[in-house]
Design a protein around this motif. Structure first.
Motif, PDB file in Angstrom:
ATOM      1  N   PHE A   1       4.428  86.977 -62.327  1.00  0.00           N
ATOM      2  CA  PHE A   1       4.404  85.954 -61.292  1.00  0.00           C
ATOM      3  C   PHE A   1       4.614  84.604 -61.962  1.00  0.00           C
ATOM      4  O   PHE A   1       3.817  84.176 -62.796  1.00  0.00           O
ATOM      5  N   GLY A   2       5.681  83.920 -61.594  1.00  0.00           N
ATOM      6  CA  GLY A   2       5.938  82.608 -62.156  1.00  0.00           C
ATOM      7  C   GLY A   2       5.362  81.507 -61.293  1.00  0.00           C
ATOM      8  O   GLY A   2       4.782  81.757 -60.229  1.00  0.00           O
ATOM      9  N   ASP A   3       5.532  80.273 -61.748  1.00  0.00           N
ATOM     10  CA  ASP A   3       4.997  79.132 -60.995  1.00  0.00           C
ATOM     11  C   ASP A   3       5.715  78.966 -59.660  1.00  0.00           C
ATOM     12  O   ASP A   3       5.095  78.603 -58.651  1.00  0.00           O
ATOM     13  N   SER A   4       7.020  79.246 -59.669  1.00  0.00           N
ATOM     14  CA  SER A   4       7.781  79.052 -58.428  1.00  0.00           C
ATOM     15  C   SER A   4       8.701  80.226 -58.125  1.00  0.00           C
ATOM     16  O   SER A   4       9.556  80.123 -57.255  1.00  0.00           O
ATOM     17  N   ALA A   5       8.529  81.369 -58.866  1.00  0.00           N
ATOM     18  CA  ALA A   5       9.422  82.511 -58.652  1.00  0.00           C
ATOM     19  C   ALA A   5       8.743  83.788 -59.098  1.00  0.00           C
ATOM     20  O   ALA A   5       7.768  83.784 -59.872  1.00  0.00           O
ATOM     21  N   LEU A   6       9.281  84.896 -58.579  1.00  0.00           N
ATOM     22  CA  LEU A   6       8.878  86.211 -59.068  1.00  0.00           C
ATOM     23  C   LEU A   6       9.849  86.590 -60.191  1.00  0.00           C
ATOM     24  O   LEU A   6      11.067  86.680 -59.961  1.00  0.00           O
ATOM     25  N   ASN A   7       9.344  86.759 -61.383  1.00  0.00           N
ATOM     26  CA  ASN A   7      10.199  86.982 -62.554  1.00  0.00           C
ATOM     27  C   ASN A   7      10.598  88.454 -62.657  1.00  0.00           C
ATOM     28  O   ASN A   7       9.748  89.339 -62.743  1.00  0.00           O
ATOM     29  N   MET A   8      11.920  88.683 -62.670  1.00  0.00           N
ATOM     30  CA  MET A   8      12.479  90.030 -62.773  1.00  0.00           C
ATOM     31  C   MET A   8      13.275  90.156 -64.075  1.00  0.00           C
ATOM     32  O   MET A   8      13.772  89.170 -64.616  1.00  0.00           O
ATOM     33  N   SER A   9      13.409  91.387 -64.578  1.00  0.00           N
ATOM     34  CA  SER A   9      14.212  91.655 -65.781  1.00  0.00           C
ATOM     35  C   SER A   9      15.087  92.870 -65.542  1.00  0.00           C
ATOM     36  O   SER A   9      14.623  93.897 -65.029  1.00  0.00           O
ATOM     37  N   LEU A  10      16.345  92.736 -65.919  1.00  0.00           N
ATOM     38  CA  LEU A  10      17.305  93.835 -65.835  1.00  0.00           C
ATOM     39  C   LEU A  10      17.693  94.259 -67.249  1.00  0.00           C
ATOM     40  O   LEU A  10      18.068  93.411 -68.072  1.00  0.00           O
ATOM     41  N   PHE A  11      17.596  95.548 -67.533  1.00  0.00           N
ATOM     42  CA  PHE A  11      17.978  96.093 -68.845  1.00  0.00           C
ATOM     43  C   PHE A  11      19.172  97.031 -68.659  1.00  0.00           C
ATOM     44  O   PHE A  11      19.199  97.848 -67.727  1.00  0.00           O
ATOM     45  N   PHE A  12      20.128  96.920 -69.575  1.00  0.00           N
ATOM     46  CA  PHE A  12      21.306  97.790 -69.521  1.00  0.00           C
ATOM     47  C   PHE A  12      21.814  98.011 -70.946  1.00  0.00           C
ATOM     48  O   PHE A  12      21.444  97.292 -71.878  1.00  0.00           O
ATOM     49  N   TRP A  13      22.680  99.015 -71.091  1.00  0.00           N
ATOM     50  CA  TRP A  13      23.206  99.379 -72.408  1.00  0.00           C
ATOM     51  C   TRP A  13      24.726  99.267 -72.410  1.00  0.00           C
ATOM     52  O   TRP A  13      25.376  99.514 -71.405  1.00  0.00           O
ATOM     53  N   VAL A  14      25.270  98.888 -73.591  1.00  0.00           N
ATOM     54  CA  VAL A  14      26.717  98.878 -73.795  1.00  0.00           C
ATOM     55  C   VAL A  14      27.048  99.776 -74.984  1.00  0.00           C
ATOM     56  O   VAL A  14      26.195 100.056 -75.826  1.00  0.00           O
ATOM     57  N   GLU A  15      28.303 100.219 -75.041  1.00  0.00           N
ATOM     58  CA  GLU A  15      28.723 101.185 -76.071  1.00  0.00           C
ATOM     59  C   GLU A  15      28.697 100.587 -77.471  1.00  0.00           C
ATOM     60  O   GLU A  15      28.309 101.233 -78.429  1.00  0.00           O
ATOM     61  N   GLU A  16      29.086  99.313 -77.596  1.00  0.00           N
ATOM     62  CA  GLU A  16      29.130  98.650 -78.892  1.00  0.00           C
ATOM     63  C   GLU A  16      28.484  97.279 -78.773  1.00  0.00           C
ATOM     64  O   GLU A  16      28.653  96.588 -77.764  1.00  0.00           O
ATOM     65  N   TYR A  17      27.776  96.905 -79.837  1.00  0.00           N
ATOM     66  CA  TYR A  17      27.069  95.625 -79.810  1.00  0.00           C
ATOM     67  C   TYR A  17      28.035  94.442 -79.700  1.00  0.00           C
ATOM     68  O   TYR A  17      27.666  93.370 -79.212  1.00  0.00           O
ATOM     69  N   SER A  18      29.282  94.620 -80.125  1.00  0.00           N
ATOM     70  CA  SER A  18      30.245  93.526 -80.030  1.00  0.00           C
ATOM     71  C   SER A  18      30.604  93.191 -78.587  1.00  0.00           C
ATOM     72  O   SER A  18      31.118  92.107 -78.308  1.00  0.00           O
ATOM     73  N   ARG A  19      30.350  94.124 -77.656  1.00  0.00           N
ATOM     74  CA  ARG A  19      30.664  93.879 -76.244  1.00  0.00           C
ATOM     75  C   ARG A  19      29.481  93.297 -75.460  1.00  0.00           C
ATOM     76  O   ARG A  19      29.618  93.005 -74.260  1.00  0.00           O
ATOM     77  N   LEU A  20      28.341  93.157 -76.097  1.00  0.00           N
ATOM     78  CA  LEU A  20      27.134  92.780 -75.359  1.00  0.00           C
ATOM     79  C   LEU A  20      27.252  91.388 -74.742  1.00  0.00           C
ATOM     80  O   LEU A  20      26.875  91.171 -73.586  1.00  0.00           O
ATOM     81  N   PHE A  21      27.779  90.430 -75.514  1.00  0.00           N
ATOM     82  CA  PHE A  21      27.847  89.054 -75.019  1.00  0.00           C
ATOM     83  C   PHE A  21      28.745  88.967 -73.786  1.00  0.00           C
ATOM     84  O   PHE A  21      28.376  88.381 -72.758  1.00  0.00           O
TER      85      PHE A  21
END
Length: 362
Positions: A307-327
């Motif tokens: 619970f944030g001060d002005s928002a409900l904080n959410m997190s999305l996690f996902f995977w990519v095949e190679e670390y070079s594509r993450l950005f």
């Protein structure tokens, strides 16, 4: 055979100086010719019968070693012929000693060169068969180092053999080298520490050339080279970061390319109070699956974090095949989240601060 040849061309007492030396030189040339022909015959035998015998084995190691050492065997026999031919000549004792000494050194160099090429071929064969084996004793990046160490060892052994042949005191030389090494070690202890750390990095292999690592200071880059003194890392800004090996051995780092090249991305986002949390999580997962580079296995996951001060904080996690594509993939996911939230009337609130001012009374 040497005595027989010398007997055929032994000068007589009635021979003049020219005939005398002609017979001696002719005998020496005959000895050289015999050894040259012997070298050619052995090379032909190795090419013909050696390859046939090597074909019965299950590996190509013997073929490769045979190919590398055959020229050195030929040189060894020809040099031996020159050595015996010179010794057959009635030269002055000092000249015989000088020529014999020089040819002995050449013979030692040829023998140890033959050993070095055989070992180098063995090393290349071993590395070629363990390209994808991470548990290999020696990695392909260590080949130059192993070759240099082998060369230094063989050079030292050849020097000892040569000095022993000329009746030099080897123990006094070893003692002098030991004292000299101690003095050098005291003067260059930092350099030696880096070199020992370099060997440790190559043997332990916490990272390999091409791996992307993150240092304890936060710098991220790809390993461009591992040397004896330092390791070169190419950062994301296309700059070369050079770090002493002893510093890398004594610090904590993250290897993003190990145990495999997959990388995990995370997107943190806040939604307005009153939003349907389950609907937001389902929308985040569905949005991530719309991006082509996001892996389906493991599947994306969304969580209500805090619970944030002005928002409900959410997190999305996902995977990519190679670390070079993450950005780039993270950029696509963020852009698509904004679009889907707008289409589904999900508000991303601005930070809100409420300031209450009270007017004081006099």
């Amino acid at each position: 055979m040497l005595d027989m040849i010398q007997g055929l061309f032994r000068p007589l007492d009635t021979d003049g100086p020219i005939l005398f030396w002609a017979k001696e030189i002719l005998g020496a040339l005959l000895i050289l010719a015999i050894f040259w022909m012997l070298a050619q015959l052995i090379v032909m035998a190795l090419d013909k019968w050696g390859k046939r015998l090597a074909s019965f084995t299950s590996t190509d190691l013997d073929d490769r070693i045979l190919h590398r050492i055959t020229p050195h065997v030929s040189r060894l026999l020809v040099t031996s012929g020159i050595y015996l031919a010179i010794r057959s000549l009635p030269l002055h004792e000092k000249l015989i000693t000088v020529f014999s000494g020089v040819l002995f050194i050449v013979l030692v160099i040829i023998v140890f060169n033959l050993i070095y090429h055989a070992f180098d071929e063995l090393l290349q064969w071993y590395i070629a068969g363990r390209q994808h084996d991470t548990d290999a004793l020696i990695s392909r990046h260590m080949i130059p180092i192993a070759e240099k160490v082998t060369m230094l060892f063989l050079m030292g052994a050849a020097l000892i053999v040569i000095l022993k042949h000329f009746n030099y005191d080897i123990f006094s030389l070893v003692t002098a080298l030991g004292i000299g090494s101690l003095a050098i070690g005291m003067a260059a202890k930092d350099t030696l520490a880096h070199m020992i750390s370099g060997f440790t990095l190559m043997l332990d292999q916490p990272f390999r050339i091409g791996d992307r690592i993150q240092l304890s200071g936060g710098q991220v880059g790809d390993v461009a080279g591992i040397g004896l003194r330092s390791t070169k890392i190419k950062t994301m800004d296309n700059q070369l970061l050079i770090i002493p090996n002893s510093d890398l051995c004594n610090t904590m780092l993250i290897n993003q390319a190990f145990p495999d090249a997959r990388a995990k991305g995370r997107v943190n986002i806040g939604v307005a109070y009153g939003s349907d949390v389950d609907r937001v999580k389902a929308l985040l997962v569905a949005t991530a699956l719309e991006v082509e580079d996001v892996l389906r296995d493991p599947a994306p996951e969304a969580y209500f974090v805090s619970f944030g001060d002005s928002a409900l904080n959410m997190s999305l996690f996902f995977w990519v095949e190679e670390y070079s594509r993450l950005f780039g993939t993270t950029d696509k996911v963020n852009s698509l989240i904004i679009r889907r939230f707008t289409e589904n009337s999900i508000e991303i609130p601005f930070p809100i601060r409420t300031v209450i001012m009270e007017k004081g009374t006099n």
